[in-house]
Write a protein that holds these residues in place. Sequence first.
Motif, PDB file in Angstrom:
ATOM      1  N   PHE A 124       0.878  -1.105   0.029  1.00  0.00           N
ATOM      2  CA  PHE A 124       0.061   0.051   0.059  1.00  0.00           C
ATOM      3  C   PHE A 124       0.679   1.306  -0.062  1.00  0.00           C
ATOM      4  O   PHE A 124       1.924   1.298   0.656  1.00  0.00           O
ATOM      5  CB  PHE A 124      -0.921   0.050   1.190  1.00  0.00           C
ATOM      6  CG  PHE A 124      -1.818  -1.152   1.370  1.00  0.00           C
ATOM      7  CD1 PHE A 124      -2.811  -1.183   0.650  1.00  0.00           C
ATOM      8  CD2 PHE A 124      -1.601  -2.318   2.203  1.00  0.00           C
ATOM      9  CE1 PHE A 124      -3.819  -2.371   0.633  1.00  0.00           C
ATOM     10  CE2 PHE A 124      -2.257  -3.349   2.074  1.00  0.00           C
ATOM     11  CZ  PHE A 124      -3.476  -3.226   1.434  1.00  0.00           C
ATOM     12  N   PHE A 125       0.577   2.260  -0.888  1.00  0.00           N
ATOM     13  CA  PHE A 125       1.406   3.500  -1.012  1.00  0.00           C
ATOM     14  C   PHE A 125       0.772   4.708  -0.527  1.00  0.00           C
ATOM     15  O   PHE A 125      -0.469   4.804  -0.901  1.00  0.00           O
ATOM     16  CB  PHE A 125       1.785   3.717  -2.429  1.00  0.00           C
ATOM     17  CG  PHE A 125       2.780   2.721  -2.916  1.00  0.00           C
ATOM     18  CD1 PHE A 125       4.044   2.918  -3.284  1.00  0.00           C
ATOM     19  CD2 PHE A 125       2.363   1.282  -3.421  1.00  0.00           C
ATOM     20  CE1 PHE A 125       5.034   1.998  -3.628  1.00  0.00           C
ATOM     21  CE2 PHE A 125       3.387   0.422  -4.048  1.00  0.00           C
ATOM     22  CZ  PHE A 125       4.719   0.686  -4.149  1.00  0.00           C
ATOM     23  N   ASP A 126       1.506   5.569   0.200  1.00  0.00           N
ATOM     24  CA  ASP A 126       1.068   6.852   0.492  1.00  0.00           C
ATOM     25  C   ASP A 126       2.378   7.352   0.904  1.00  0.00           C
ATOM     26  O   ASP A 126       2.592   7.779   2.327  1.00  0.00           O
ATOM     27  CB  ASP A 126       0.264   6.840   1.656  1.00  0.00           C
ATOM     28  CG  ASP A 126      -0.266   8.197   1.897  1.00  0.00           C
ATOM     29  OD1 ASP A 126      -0.437   9.086   1.012  1.00  0.00           O
ATOM     30  OD2 ASP A 126      -0.801   8.439   3.283  1.00  0.00           O
ATOM     31  N   SER A 127       3.005   7.889  -0.129  1.00  0.00           N
ATOM     32  CA  SER A 127       4.395   8.591   0.012  1.00  0.00           C
ATOM     33  C   SER A 127       4.509   9.615  -0.817  1.00  0.00           C
ATOM     34  O   SER A 127       4.163   9.604  -1.997  1.00  0.00           O
ATOM     35  CB  SER A 127       5.633   7.517  -0.317  1.00  0.00           C
ATOM     36  OG  SER A 127       6.734   8.310  -0.218  1.00  0.00           O
ATOM     37  N   PRO A 128       5.179  10.628  -0.485  1.00  0.00           N
ATOM     38  CA  PRO A 128       5.435  11.849  -1.215  1.00  0.00           C
ATOM     39  C   PRO A 128       6.759  11.804  -2.005  1.00  0.00           C
ATOM     40  O   PRO A 128       7.267  12.464  -2.761  1.00  0.00           O
ATOM     41  CB  PRO A 128       5.529  13.239  -0.353  1.00  0.00           C
ATOM     42  CG  PRO A 128       6.282  12.386   0.991  1.00  0.00           C
ATOM     43  CD  PRO A 128       5.378  11.197   1.058  1.00  0.00           C
ATOM     44  N   GLY A 129       7.478  10.674  -1.618  1.00  0.00           N
ATOM     45  CA  GLY A 129       8.794  10.300  -2.468  1.00  0.00           C
ATOM     46  C   GLY A 129       9.896  10.265  -1.552  1.00  0.00           C
ATOM     47  O   GLY A 129      10.160   9.846  -0.356  1.00  0.00           O
ATOM     48  N   GLY A 130      11.049  11.069  -2.122  1.00  0.00           N
ATOM     49  CA  GLY A 130      12.245  11.156  -1.130  1.00  0.00           C
ATOM     50  C   GLY A 130      13.586  10.951  -1.790  1.00  0.00           C
ATOM     51  O   GLY A 130      13.553  11.463  -3.142  1.00  0.00           O
ATOM     52  N   SER A 131      14.504  10.073  -1.353  1.00  0.00           N
ATOM     53  CA  SER A 131      15.311   9.667  -2.057  1.00  0.00           C
ATOM     54  C   SER A 131      15.242   8.982  -3.319  1.00  0.00           C
ATOM     55  O   SER A 131      14.714   7.952  -3.294  1.00  0.00           O
ATOM     56  CB  SER A 131      16.600   9.116  -1.215  1.00  0.00           C
ATOM     57  OG  SER A 131      17.481   8.320  -2.010  1.00  0.00           O
ATOM     58  N   VAL A 132      15.838   9.358  -4.525  1.00  0.00           N
ATOM     59  CA  VAL A 132      15.462   8.503  -5.800  1.00  0.00           C
ATOM     60  C   VAL A 132      16.257   7.123  -5.606  1.00  0.00           C
ATOM     61  O   VAL A 132      15.928   6.305  -6.272  1.00  0.00           O
ATOM     62  CB  VAL A 132      16.064   9.458  -6.846  1.00  0.00           C
ATOM     63  CG1 VAL A 132      17.726   9.409  -7.064  1.00  0.00           C
ATOM     64  CG2 VAL A 132      15.594   8.615  -8.293  1.00  0.00           C
ATOM     65  N   TYR A 133      17.462   7.293  -4.983  1.00  0.00           N
ATOM     66  CA  TYR A 133      18.317   6.014  -4.597  1.00  0.00           C
ATOM     67  C   TYR A 133      17.490   4.995  -4.012  1.00  0.00           C
ATOM     68  O   TYR A 133      17.503   3.684  -4.172  1.00  0.00           O
ATOM     69  CB  TYR A 133      19.669   6.251  -4.127  1.00  0.00           C
ATOM     70  CG  TYR A 133      20.527   6.926  -5.228  1.00  0.00           C
ATOM     71  CD1 TYR A 133      20.880   6.212  -6.347  1.00  0.00           C
ATOM     72  CD2 TYR A 133      21.171   8.186  -4.737  1.00  0.00           C
ATOM     73  CE1 TYR A 133      21.855   7.031  -7.111  1.00  0.00           C
ATOM     74  CE2 TYR A 133      22.065   8.630  -5.640  1.00  0.00           C
ATOM     75  CZ  TYR A 133      22.329   8.081  -6.844  1.00  0.00           C
ATOM     76  OH  TYR A 133      23.251   8.763  -7.610  1.00  0.00           O
ATOM     77  N   ALA A 134      16.567   5.583  -3.006  1.00  0.00           N
ATOM     78  CA  ALA A 134      16.017   4.550  -2.137  1.00  0.00           C
ATOM     79  C   ALA A 134      14.787   3.706  -3.186  1.00  0.00           C
ATOM     80  O   ALA A 134      14.515   2.951  -3.084  1.00  0.00           O
ATOM     81  CB  ALA A 134      15.105   5.400  -1.007  1.00  0.00           C
TER      82      ALA A 134
END
Length: 207
Positions: A66-76
């Motif tokens: 289940f996704f609810d994320s604004p993102g963050g590190s592109v490497y992650a």
Amino acid sequence: MNTKRRPRTLSPLKSYPGKSSGLRNQGSRDREPAWEIALSGDLGDKESDLVSRIVDLPRGSRGTIFFDSPGGSVYAGLTLASLIRLRKLNVAGVALGECSSAAILPFAACKHRFVTTYTTLLFHPIRWQSEDDVRFEEAAEWARHFKIMESDFDRLQAQLFGCEQSVLDQWTRPGKFVSGQELVDAGLAHLIDPFAEEDQWQMIEAR
């Protein structure tokens, strides 16, 4: 620039069926998700825990993220997407709230993708964020590498979604908030309605 610095984004996992255990009949055994993971918040802050959880899953197993994320590190985001594909996980990715930027990568890597009409996805080029004490030589080298990486990630994102890069380019440059319905209309996800009277989970299980 030290080795801890990573490009940051404002905010984009796939799998293969495994056999589940328990007192179930043969018909439902291959269709019931064996595990569930919630991917929420900044990817960089939760990377260690998420990576550990995915590595601990049986290879080729079946489950839901289940996704609810604004993102963050592109490497992650890249690491999570790579693990999903490398470990051949049969993942149903369900974007419930926001699934933006670097979080789009693991979502695109899911074998089956589901969104709601309220789901929001922010597509934009990857962005470089760094400390202030960057030497000129380091900045010049990072700018050279960043240009190559930006192009590579554009191609990878299209490859994971299984679509032409031009489809995503219209959203990525200069950047656009895309609704769940728009993603469905582009053929990149399936629509579910968590607030409908019908059991929407059956649609996810039937994948």
